[in-house]
Design a protein around this motif. Structure first.
Motif, mmCIF file in Angstrom:
data_model
loop_
_atom_site.group_PDB
_atom_site.id
_atom_site.type_symbol
_atom_site.label_atom_id
_atom_site.label_comp_id
_atom_site.label_asym_id
_atom_site.label_seq_id
_atom_site.Cartn_x
_atom_site.Cartn_y
_atom_site.Cartn_z
ATOM 1 N N ASN A 115 -3.599 33.036 -31.271
ATOM 2 C CA ASN A 115 -4.594 33.989 -31.760
ATOM 3 C C ASN A 115 -3.907 35.207 -32.366
ATOM 4 O O ASN A 115 -2.810 35.592 -31.952
ATOM 5 C CB ASN A 115 -5.511 34.424 -30.622
ATOM 6 C CG ASN A 115 -6.436 33.308 -30.168
ATOM 7 O OD1 ASN A 115 -6.946 32.531 -30.959
ATOM 8 N ND2 ASN A 115 -6.653 33.220 -28.856
ATOM 9 N N ASP A 121 -12.339 35.407 -35.115
ATOM 10 C CA ASP A 121 -12.346 33.955 -34.928
ATOM 11 C C ASP A 121 -11.410 33.493 -33.815
ATOM 12 O O ASP A 121 -11.245 32.287 -33.582
ATOM 13 C CB ASP A 121 -11.950 33.250 -36.235
ATOM 14 C CG ASP A 121 -10.578 33.680 -36.714
ATOM 15 O OD1 ASP A 121 -9.589 33.008 -36.384
ATOM 16 O OD2 ASP A 121 -10.489 34.707 -37.423
ATOM 17 N N LEU A 123 -9.832 32.295 -30.372
ATOM 18 C CA LEU A 123 -10.375 31.403 -29.351
ATOM 19 C C LEU A 123 -10.207 32.001 -27.962
ATOM 20 O O LEU A 123 -9.067 32.282 -27.548
ATOM 21 C CB LEU A 123 -9.663 30.043 -29.414
ATOM 22 C CG LEU A 123 -9.792 29.272 -30.728
ATOM 23 C CD1 LEU A 123 -8.793 28.114 -30.754
ATOM 24 C CD2 LEU A 123 -11.218 28.749 -30.907
ATOM 25 N N TYR A 124 -11.318 32.209 -27.257
ATOM 26 C CA TYR A 124 -11.296 32.719 -25.883
ATOM 27 C C TYR A 124 -10.367 33.929 -25.768
ATOM 28 O O TYR A 124 -9.469 33.972 -24.935
ATOM 29 C CB TYR A 124 -10.838 31.623 -24.916
ATOM 30 C CG TYR A 124 -11.665 30.368 -24.993
ATOM 31 C CD1 TYR A 124 -12.964 30.320 -24.492
ATOM 32 C CD2 TYR A 124 -11.144 29.208 -25.569
ATOM 33 C CE1 TYR A 124 -13.718 29.157 -24.559
ATOM 34 C CE2 TYR A 124 -11.895 28.033 -25.641
ATOM 35 C CZ TYR A 124 -13.173 28.023 -25.143
ATOM 36 O OH TYR A 124 -13.921 26.862 -25.209
ATOM 37 N N ASP A 155 -14.830 30.520 -30.364
ATOM 38 C CA ASP A 155 -15.273 29.532 -29.388
ATOM 39 C C ASP A 155 -16.779 29.594 -29.146
ATOM 40 O O ASP A 155 -17.304 28.808 -28.350
ATOM 41 C CB ASP A 155 -14.543 29.747 -28.058
ATOM 42 C CG ASP A 155 -14.682 31.184 -27.558
ATOM 43 O OD1 ASP A 155 -15.460 31.419 -26.622
ATOM 44 O OD2 ASP A 155 -14.011 32.072 -28.120
ATOM 45 N N GLY A 164 -14.235 26.160 -32.814
ATOM 46 C CA GLY A 164 -13.697 25.554 -31.607
ATOM 47 C C GLY A 164 -13.648 24.042 -31.665
ATOM 48 O O GLY A 164 -12.695 23.417 -31.173
ATOM 49 N N ALA A 167 -10.693 23.104 -33.686
ATOM 50 C CA ALA A 167 -9.468 23.407 -32.951
ATOM 51 C C ALA A 167 -9.173 22.316 -31.925
ATOM 52 O O ALA A 167 -8.022 21.871 -31.786
ATOM 53 C CB ALA A 167 -9.589 24.760 -32.252
ATOM 54 N N LYS A 198 -12.915 26.310 -20.625
ATOM 55 C CA LYS A 198 -12.598 26.631 -22.019
ATOM 56 C C LYS A 198 -12.288 25.335 -22.764
ATOM 57 O O LYS A 198 -11.135 25.058 -23.127
ATOM 58 C CB LYS A 198 -11.423 27.611 -22.078
ATOM 59 C CG LYS A 198 -11.723 28.954 -21.407
ATOM 60 C CD LYS A 198 -10.493 29.861 -21.424
ATOM 61 C CE LYS A 198 -10.819 31.250 -20.894
ATOM 62 N NZ LYS A 198 -11.294 31.255 -19.512
ATOM 63 N N PHE A 200 -12.642 24.049 -25.700
ATOM 64 C CA PHE A 200 -12.180 23.906 -27.078
ATOM 65 C C PHE A 200 -10.662 24.056 -27.227
ATOM 66 O O PHE A 200 -10.135 23.855 -28.315
ATOM 67 C CB PHE A 200 -12.895 24.904 -27.990
ATOM 68 C CG PHE A 200 -14.372 24.644 -28.093
ATOM 69 C CD1 PHE A 200 -14.845 23.405 -28.502
ATOM 70 C CD2 PHE A 200 -15.283 25.630 -27.772
ATOM 71 C CE1 PHE A 200 -16.208 23.150 -28.584
ATOM 72 C CE2 PHE A 200 -16.651 25.390 -27.855
ATOM 73 C CZ PHE A 200 -17.115 24.147 -28.267
ATOM 74 N N VAL A 201 -9.993 24.426 -26.147
ATOM 75 C CA VAL A 201 -8.526 24.454 -26.156
ATOM 76 C C VAL A 201 -8.033 23.288 -25.311
ATOM 77 O O VAL A 201 -8.385 23.169 -24.138
ATOM 78 C CB VAL A 201 -7.977 25.784 -25.607
ATOM 79 C CG1 VAL A 201 -6.468 25.692 -25.368
ATOM 80 C CG2 VAL A 201 -8.280 26.912 -26.574
#
Length: 314
Positions: A115, A121, A123-124, A155, A164, A167, A198, A200-201
């Protein structure tokens, strides 16, 4: 603590660097990579796909000359990762197109992402980075300092910045916490790991703080490398090679060269970040971590930030 890890090639420890692309140009970063490659140390360089829309400067894949240099690094074994598609605000459509542009220009999607600053944008990021109750403390401090609305984040479904899903499909690893110790694996022994809250990771990893030339050189002092070697650990340094490693005349910092010379003579495994994380991942029977573990790492991170402030006032 001695790690019972059989590193490849009979190495005694593992070492790599993840370079954030903030303010990166050919002039202020190429001498760093030339020297690392010459000494047999392969690392990871992040890039932006689009020119900056924010306060940070630096090259992007939209710059033909910069792109050719990045392709040269890629072909030489340096991993090319993502630091967001650019500095500033980019919509979902632009981010999705940016991932495709990355693949079109380099022949592969980014395996690894970090990030960038306060990009909406991310993520988390921000308060989403931490677990209860630390996330509440962060939220209070955020409002006391800035009194602004928290960013929506990449996300958040429904956000114009949401990516997300892309990703999770395209990117394997995302960087999270940064610590002051040289043995990153000692500070986050379960990395890379997955957090069910979480989704999306795919996998998170941590890093050791080498944010500028002073902090970097201090981190890989002979004493610290002795410690890393004796522990048989792994170091993943997060840095900005554009932050003082090369002077205005194009000269590489002399102390940095001495530190790298020392490092290169040791029996280390010097590979890009993604390759190191792949190796660690292959050693695991489970990658999901508990709330207790995530909380413990966040608490350690708070103490580490305080330690850095006392040392560098930054």
């Amino acid at each position: 603590m001695k790690y019972n890890i059989s590193w490849p090639n009979r190495a005694k420890f593992a070492f790599t660097v993840f370079d954030d692309t903030d303010n990166s140009t050919i002039e202020n970063c190429k001498p760093v990579y030339d020297y690392l490659i010459q000494r047999g140390i392969l690392t990871t360089k992040s890039v932006w796909v689009y020119p900056s829309r924010g306060s940070y400067l630096g090259g992007s894949l939209a710059d033909r000359r910069y792109l050719e240099w990045i392709r040269e690094l890629d072909s030489s074994g340096v991993e090319v990762g993502l630091h967001g598609v650019g500095d500033g605000n980019f919509s979902r459509n632009e981010i999705i197109a940016g991932l495709e542009e990355f693949e079109h220009k380099l022949g592969h999607y980014p395996k690894i992402h970090c990030n960038h600053a306060a990009n909406p944008d991310n993520l988390y990021w921000g308060v989403g980075r931490f677990v209860f109750p630390i996330n509440l403390v962060y939220k209070v401090i955020y409002f006391l300092k800035g009194r602004r609305k928290l960013p929506e984040g990449g996300d958040k479904k429904g956000s114009v910045y949401f990516w997300g899903d892309a990703a999770s499909e395209k990117i394997k690893y995302v960087r999270n916490l940064t610590f002051t110790g040289v043995n990153t694996l000692k500070l986050d022994p379960k990395m890379p790991w997955h957090d069910l809250t979480k989704p999306f990771v795919n996998y998170w990893f941590s890093s050791s703080d080498g944010s500028n030339i002073k902090v970097f050189n201090d981190l890989i002092s002979s004493e610290n490398l002795d410690k890393l070697e004796s522990e048989g650990g792994a170091c993943i340094i997060y840095t900005h090679f554009a932050s003082g490693f090369v002077d205005d005349q194009g000269n590489l910092d002399a102390n940095f060269k001495l530190r790298i010379d020392d490092l290169a003579t040791r029996q280390g495994w010097f590979v890009p970040t993604g390759q190191l994380l792949d190796f660690l991942l292959d050693q695991k029977s489970s990658t999901t971590v508990s709330y207790k573990y995530r909380l413990s790492r966040s608490i350690v991170w708070i103490f580490e930030r305080f330690k850095k402030y006392l040392t560098y006032r930054m």
